[in-house]
Design an enzyme around this catalytic site. Structure first.
Site, PDB file in Angstrom:
ATOM      1  N   TRP A 107       0.833  -1.218   0.000  1.00 31.08           N
ATOM      2  CA  TRP A 107       0.000   0.000   0.000  1.00 31.08           C
ATOM      3  C   TRP A 107       0.858   1.255   0.000  1.00 31.08           C
ATOM      4  O   TRP A 107       0.512   2.259  -0.623  1.00 31.08           O
ATOM      5  CB  TRP A 107      -0.971  -0.013   1.187  1.00 31.08           C
ATOM      6  CG  TRP A 107      -1.896  -1.184   1.115  1.00 31.08           C
ATOM      7  CD1 TRP A 107      -1.926  -2.263   1.959  1.00 31.08           C
ATOM      8  CD2 TRP A 107      -2.896  -1.439   0.120  1.00 31.08           C
ATOM      9  NE1 TRP A 107      -2.872  -3.159   1.548  1.00 31.08           N
ATOM     10  CE2 TRP A 107      -3.491  -2.688   0.435  1.00 31.08           C
ATOM     11  CE3 TRP A 107      -3.358  -0.748  -0.996  1.00 31.08           C
ATOM     12  CZ2 TRP A 107      -4.511  -3.246  -0.331  1.00 31.08           C
ATOM     13  CZ3 TRP A 107      -4.377  -1.301  -1.765  1.00 31.08           C
ATOM     14  CH2 TRP A 107      -4.944  -2.530  -1.432  1.00 31.08           C
ATOM     15  N   ASP A 175      -0.554   6.916   6.466  1.00 36.21           N
ATOM     16  CA  ASP A 175      -1.657   5.971   6.291  1.00 36.21           C
ATOM     17  C   ASP A 175      -1.641   5.065   7.521  1.00 36.21           C
ATOM     18  O   ASP A 175      -0.712   4.278   7.713  1.00 36.21           O
ATOM     19  CB  ASP A 175      -1.410   5.157   5.005  1.00 36.21           C
ATOM     20  CG  ASP A 175      -2.473   4.080   4.774  1.00 36.21           C
ATOM     21  OD1 ASP A 175      -3.338   3.899   5.644  1.00 36.21           O
ATOM     22  OD2 ASP A 175      -2.416   3.425   3.709  1.00 36.21           O
ATOM     23  N   LYS A 199     -10.933  -1.917   9.268  1.00 34.83           N
ATOM     24  CA  LYS A 199      -9.984  -2.748  10.030  1.00 34.83           C
ATOM     25  C   LYS A 199     -10.169  -2.475  11.527  1.00 34.83           C
ATOM     26  O   LYS A 199     -10.778  -3.260  12.213  1.00 34.83           O
ATOM     27  CB  LYS A 199      -8.559  -2.452   9.572  1.00 34.83           C
ATOM     28  CG  LYS A 199      -8.402  -2.777   8.084  1.00 34.83           C
ATOM     29  CD  LYS A 199      -7.122  -2.259   7.518  1.00 34.83           C
ATOM     30  CE  LYS A 199      -7.116  -2.361   6.014  1.00 34.83           C
ATOM     31  NZ  LYS A 199      -7.247  -3.720   5.486  1.00 34.83           N
TER      32      LYS A 199
END
Ligand code: PMP
Length: 365
Positions: A107, A175, A199
């Site tokens: 990511w 992030d 999450k």
């Protein structure tokens, strides 16, 4: 009302949610706060019910992060992590300027690739050549003329996690999708951070963005309002119809985090990770993939000696009520996600199954 099934979901996201959150969310779908309306029906403009839930959710985020509402804004946006990968450079990276990226996983790399469409990218550190089996080291001093530095606090797919916050001479962006609110963290070190909800924070469909107010005046190009942080902040996240239910589920998770306390959450997360890594290191069939100092407490990745054993282990766990332990489709192997809603007892159950599986296998060799 039926209670949630006893299956334990160790998936990386959409991930397990606390039982109390599921129960309250289900009740709100039928009748929200005795209004006679479902949460799915309440108006998002001019309605007190939504105003209250929005302002409580924002206040709780700032309280849990110990941030001052005069300095930071909280936005609930749509479009997931991918939209943040794009919005960050769109808003803050001029075509002639450079932004710093730490390339520590799938990511993190994708975020960096998005930025290349808007300006120059300076890779400050990368462990790509090592197949991301460890965190990269930042060696050279970070240039102070970068527009910002972006990194990913926890690498969901490769299973590594930063325990320190980089010292950045430029605005620091992160992030935090897979480890927000999982431990104490000095959030005031960041100028912008974001996390997808599915999450540690709720249901897919909403992304939390926390941004320093002084950044809002520094947007580098004219953008459609929906992609412009300043416009989103001015419109209090209701520029378009917001994902009311998603924000509500996140509010329930935030209340649950506050009630449990970050101290206890951190203590449990440490205990869970220790239990599982200890078993992986002990179990003769299993092997950890990530270098010890880089190991994530949220996503534990490991493998067996061959893919047949892996398949058998996944089926064995499934038969025993455990789901979601297959590695990401891009890397294979095994991955167990230990997000906040997973309990120590659930990890103990997994560890005992891993031991049983080993014994069964050894019997047949
Ligand atoms: N960042 C991280 C750290 C992730 O684990 C993920 C995967 N959910 C994303 C970004 C991408 O999120 P989305 O699928 O919502 O775009």
């Amino acid at each position: 009302m039926n209670t949630h099934s006893p299956i334990i979901n160790f998936g990386a996201g959409p991930a397990a949610l606390p039982q109390v959150v599921l129960t309250e969310a289900a009740e709100a779908v039928i009748n929200y706060k005795d209004s006679g309306l479902s949460i799915l029906e309440i108006p998002h403009r001019g309605g007190q019910l939504f105003e209250e839930l929005l302002s409580e959710s924002k206040a709780l985020v700032l309280e849990l992060c110990q941030l001052n509402p005069d300095t930071y804004d909280v936005l609930w946006l749509q479009g997931g992590g991918r939209l943040q990968f794009a919005m960050i450079p769109m808003n803050f990276l001029d075509s002639t300027a450079s932004a710093g990226y730490i390339d520590s996983g799938f990511w993190a790399h994708d975020a960096q690739e998005h930025a290349k469409q808007y300006g120059n990218v300076h890779t400050i550190a990368s462990s790509r050549a090592l197949n991301y089996t460890m965190l990269p080291e930042i060696e050279a001093p970070i240039p102070n003329n970068l527009s910002y530095l972006h990194y990913t606090t926890n690498n969901t797919i490769y299973g590594s996690q930063f325990s320190n916050i980089p010292n950045s001479p430029v605005p620091l962006f992160a992030d935090m999708s897979s480890d927000i609110f999982a431990q104490h963290r000095d959030y005031s070190r960041f100028d912008l951070f974001y996390a997808v909800a599915q999450k540690n924070l709720g249901a897919a469909g909403v992304t939390l963005v926390v941004i320093k107010k002084n950044l809002l005046g520094k947007i580098v190009r004219k953008l459609p309002p929906i992609l412009d942080y300043q416009q989103q902040a001015m419109q209090h996240s209701v520029l378009n119809t917001p994902p009311v239910f998603g924000i509500y589920v996140s509010l329930l998770v935030l209340r649950w985090i506050k009630a449990k306390g970050i101290d206890t959450i951190e203590k449990d997360n440490n205990a869970k990770a220790t239990l599982l890594y200890k078993e992986i290191d002990r179990n003769t069939l299993l092997e950890g993939i990530v270098e010890e100092n880089s190991r994530s407490k949220m996503n534990v990745v490991f493998r067996t000696s061959n893919s047949q054993t892996e398949k058998e282990l996944i089926s064995f766990c499934k038969e025993n009520g455990i789901e979601g332990i297959g590695g990401h489709r891009s890397v294979g192997g095994l991955r167990v996600s230990l997000y906040n809603a997973i309990t120590v007892q659930q990890v103990e159950k997994l560890v005992s199954l891993l031991q049983q599986f080993e014994q069964e296998k050894l019997k047949h060799t």
